[in-house]
Design a protein around this motif. Structure first.
Motif, PDB file in Angstrom:
ATOM      1  N   VAL A   1       0.817  -1.211   0.000  1.00 16.48           N
ATOM      2  CA  VAL A   1       0.000   0.000   0.000  1.00 16.48           C
ATOM      3  C   VAL A   1       0.853   1.264   0.000  1.00 16.48           C
ATOM      4  O   VAL A   1       0.437   2.300  -0.506  1.00 16.48           O
ATOM      5  CB  VAL A   1      -0.972   0.006   1.205  1.00 16.48           C
ATOM      6  CG1 VAL A   1      -0.225   0.301   2.519  1.00 16.48           C
ATOM      7  CG2 VAL A   1      -2.073   1.040   1.003  1.00 16.48           C
TER       8      VAL A   1
ATOM      9  N   LEU B   1      -8.510   5.545  -1.830  1.00 17.52           N
ATOM     10  CA  LEU B   1      -9.266   4.351  -1.458  1.00 17.52           C
ATOM     11  C   LEU B   1      -9.574   3.454  -2.647  1.00 17.52           C
ATOM     12  O   LEU B   1      -9.863   2.264  -2.469  1.00 17.52           O
ATOM     13  CB  LEU B   1     -10.573   4.765  -0.770  1.00 17.52           C
ATOM     14  CG  LEU B   1     -10.409   5.707   0.420  1.00 17.52           C
ATOM     15  CD1 LEU B   1     -11.768   6.065   0.989  1.00 17.52           C
ATOM     16  CD2 LEU B   1      -9.531   5.104   1.486  1.00 17.52           C
TER      17      LEU B   1
ATOM     18  N   ALA C   1     -12.310  -0.550  -3.445  1.00 17.33           N
ATOM     19  CA  ALA C   1     -12.652  -1.341  -2.256  1.00 17.33           C
ATOM     20  C   ALA C   1     -12.014  -0.828  -0.982  1.00 17.33           C
ATOM     21  O   ALA C   1     -12.196  -1.426   0.081  1.00 17.33           O
ATOM     22  CB  ALA C   1     -12.251  -2.807  -2.483  1.00 17.33           C
ATOM     23  N   GLY C   2     -11.260   0.266  -1.040  1.00 18.11           N
ATOM     24  CA  GLY C   2     -10.641   0.809   0.161  1.00 18.11           C
ATOM     25  C   GLY C   2     -11.644   1.578   1.005  1.00 18.11           C
ATOM     26  O   GLY C   2     -12.547   2.226   0.485  1.00 18.11           O
ATOM     27  N   ARG C   3     -11.464   1.508   2.317  1.00 15.80           N
ATOM     28  CA  ARG C   3     -12.343   2.218   3.251  1.00 15.80           C
ATOM     29  C   ARG C   3     -11.548   2.655   4.469  1.00 15.80           C
ATOM     30  O   ARG C   3     -10.479   2.115   4.766  1.00 15.80           O
ATOM     31  CB  ARG C   3     -13.510   1.322   3.708  1.00 15.80           C
ATOM     32  CG  ARG C   3     -14.476   0.903   2.610  1.00 15.80           C
ATOM     33  CD  ARG C   3     -15.251   2.061   2.031  1.00 15.80           C
ATOM     34  NE  ARG C   3     -16.223   1.651   1.026  1.00 15.80           N
ATOM     35  CZ  ARG C   3     -15.985   1.585  -0.282  1.00 15.80           C
ATOM     36  NH1 ARG C   3     -14.778   1.895  -0.746  1.00 15.80           N
ATOM     37  NH2 ARG C   3     -16.929   1.217  -1.117  1.00 15.80           N
TER      38      ARG C   3
ATOM     39  N   THR D   1      -8.438   0.145   5.246  1.00 17.52           N
ATOM     40  CA  THR D   1      -8.705  -1.236   4.853  1.00 17.52           C
ATOM     41  C   THR D   1      -8.999  -1.343   3.367  1.00 17.52           C
ATOM     42  O   THR D   1      -9.307  -0.355   2.707  1.00 17.52           O
ATOM     43  CB  THR D   1      -9.901  -1.818   5.628  1.00 17.52           C
ATOM     44  OG1 THR D   1     -11.121  -1.174   5.177  1.00 17.52           O
ATOM     45  CG2 THR D   1      -9.758  -1.602   7.126  1.00 17.52           C
ATOM     46  N   GLU D   2      -8.915  -2.569   2.861  1.00 19.36           N
ATOM     47  CA  GLU D   2      -9.307  -2.848   1.483  1.00 19.36           C
ATOM     48  C   GLU D   2      -9.807  -4.283   1.393  1.00 19.36           C
ATOM     49  O   GLU D   2      -9.121  -5.218   1.814  1.00 19.36           O
ATOM     50  CB  GLU D   2      -8.142  -2.651   0.518  1.00 19.36           C
ATOM     51  CG  GLU D   2      -8.542  -2.833  -0.957  1.00 19.36           C
ATOM     52  CD  GLU D   2      -7.384  -2.566  -1.901  1.00 19.36           C
ATOM     53  OE1 GLU D   2      -7.645  -2.135  -3.046  1.00 19.36           O
ATOM     54  OE2 GLU D   2      -6.226  -2.789  -1.513  1.00 19.36           O
TER      55      GLU D   2
ATOM     56  N   ARG E   1      -5.657  -5.141  -4.732  1.00 16.37           N
ATOM     57  CA  ARG E   1      -4.600  -4.261  -4.216  1.00 16.37           C
ATOM     58  C   ARG E   1      -4.485  -2.954  -4.998  1.00 16.37           C
ATOM     59  O   ARG E   1      -3.412  -2.613  -5.505  1.00 16.37           O
ATOM     60  CB  ARG E   1      -3.270  -5.009  -4.202  1.00 16.37           C
ATOM     61  CG  ARG E   1      -3.300  -6.239  -3.303  1.00 16.37           C
ATOM     62  CD  ARG E   1      -1.939  -6.901  -3.211  1.00 16.37           C
ATOM     63  NE  ARG E   1      -1.957  -7.994  -2.245  1.00 16.37           N
ATOM     64  CZ  ARG E   1      -0.895  -8.717  -1.910  1.00 16.37           C
ATOM     65  NH1 ARG E   1       0.265  -8.444  -2.494  1.00 16.37           N
ATOM     66  NH2 ARG E   1      -0.977  -9.680  -1.025  1.00 16.37           N
TER      67      ARG E   1
ATOM     68  N   ALA F   1      -5.763   0.142  -3.645  1.00 19.67           N
ATOM     69  CA  ALA F   1      -5.652   1.279  -2.733  1.00 19.67           C
ATOM     70  C   ALA F   1      -4.189   1.632  -2.527  1.00 19.67           C
ATOM     71  O   ALA F   1      -3.296   0.793  -2.680  1.00 19.67           O
ATOM     72  CB  ALA F   1      -6.312   0.942  -1.398  1.00 19.67           C
TER      73      ALA F   1
END
Length: 309
Positions: free
Chosen positions: A33, A88, A91-93, A122-123, A128, A130
């Motif tokens: 990341v 993000l 799917a990143g949060r 998070t993701e 991968r 984010a």
């Protein structure tokens, strides 16, 4: 992918929790990341959060290094500050937890530890996408600017000039970060429905009245959803950041009735994306080909709402 209203909600929630607080530790849980090496994560230990910013669809958090803190809250040079810039993607949060409760380790990309709680980046999934960048000085933020117009700060004339600067479909232009900042797949559907315009209409063929209508729809849609989500974020940290919101007119509502005319919402599918629209409100009742079904049905593909079974 979180868009302008979602990022605004995150910033509202973060401001109440971390602005002015000490960042005790920045932990990188998944090395992929982190896309930069200077400054290192260890440089952020003991720093103080001094600013929050949206850069397009990125969340940016500024800190004053522990070595740069001054007694009496003296003004710190913008080039002294360090920034944590998070994209993000799909799917990143961001998830906030008070001390104790944790987020499943498999989802966590990075943790920002504060005395009052932990911000988890998070993701979900395995693609991968984010990312996190750590940079020094405000001038380093320029690399993340895509040049898109900030629609809530623009005049109608500025918006129309940018819209007509290239000849693309409305859907493509609205979601192009080089043209407009913070608009993605979900809210572009809502904007175009509110403006009663086809997603496939070409920007340079719009009449003056249609361009004006689009500007009004962009501002009202993005402002209304930003206000709504910020109000929710003021009560609780955003946990369900999604592209499919209760109260949306067409996005994610394929087959359901349009709230204006009750016709079934239609879709155009391409790659991993889907455009939703109302054929009656936005295209005089005509249906667009759908990449999957229209190829399968060929001559049996309905051309209008009246031909639907």
């Amino acid at each position: 992918m979180p868009e302008l209203p979602d990022i605004a909600a995150y910033l509202t929630a973060l401001e109440r929790r971390v602005l002015g607080e000490s960042l005790e530790m920045l932990e990188i849980a998944k090395p992929f990341v982190l896309r930069t090496v200077d400054p290192p994560p260890s440089a952020f230990a003991g720093s103080q959060v001094c600013s929050l910013r949206r850069i397009g669809k990125r969340v940016a958090l500024a800190v004053t290094p522990a070595s740069g803190l001054h007694p009496g809250n003296e003004r710190v040079s913008p080039e002294t500050r360090m920034w944590i810039v998070m994209h993000l993607m799909i799917a990143g949060r961001l998830r906030w937890r008070p001390p104790g409760p944790k987020v499943p380790a498999s989802l966590v990309l990075a943790r920002l530890q504060f005395s009052s709680g932990v911000l988890h980046f998070t993701e979900a999934g395995s693609k991968r996408r984010a990312s996190m960048h750590l940079v020094r000085g405000d001038s380093a933020l320029a690399q993340f600017e895509r040049g898109g117009l900030e629609v809530l700060e623009a005049t109608a004339e500025q918006f129309k000039a940018r819209l007509r600067s290239e000849n693309h479909t409305l859907k493509r232009s609205l979601t192009d970060p080089r043209l407009f900042s913070g608009i993605g797949n979900a809210y572009s559907d809502e904007i175009l429905h509110a403006a009663r315009l086809s997603p496939l209409a070409l920007t340079q063929r719009l009449s003056e009245e249609e361009a004006e209508r689009l500007y009004v729809a962009v501002v009202s849609t993005m402002r209304n959803w930003s206000d709504r989500l910020r109000e929710e974020a003021a009560r609780a940290f955003p946990e369900k950041v999604t592209a499919f919101r209760e109260g949306m007119a067409v996005h994610g509502r394929y087959g359901k009735p349009c709230p204006v005319c009750s016709s079934p919402v239609q879709r155009i599918r391409y790659a991993d994306n889907e455009t939703n629209y109302c054929a009656r409100c936005q295209n005089e009742g005509r249906l667009y080909a759908d990449r999957g079904l229209s190829r399968l049905l060929r001559e049996d593909w309905p051309r209008s709402l009246d031909e639907l079974p």
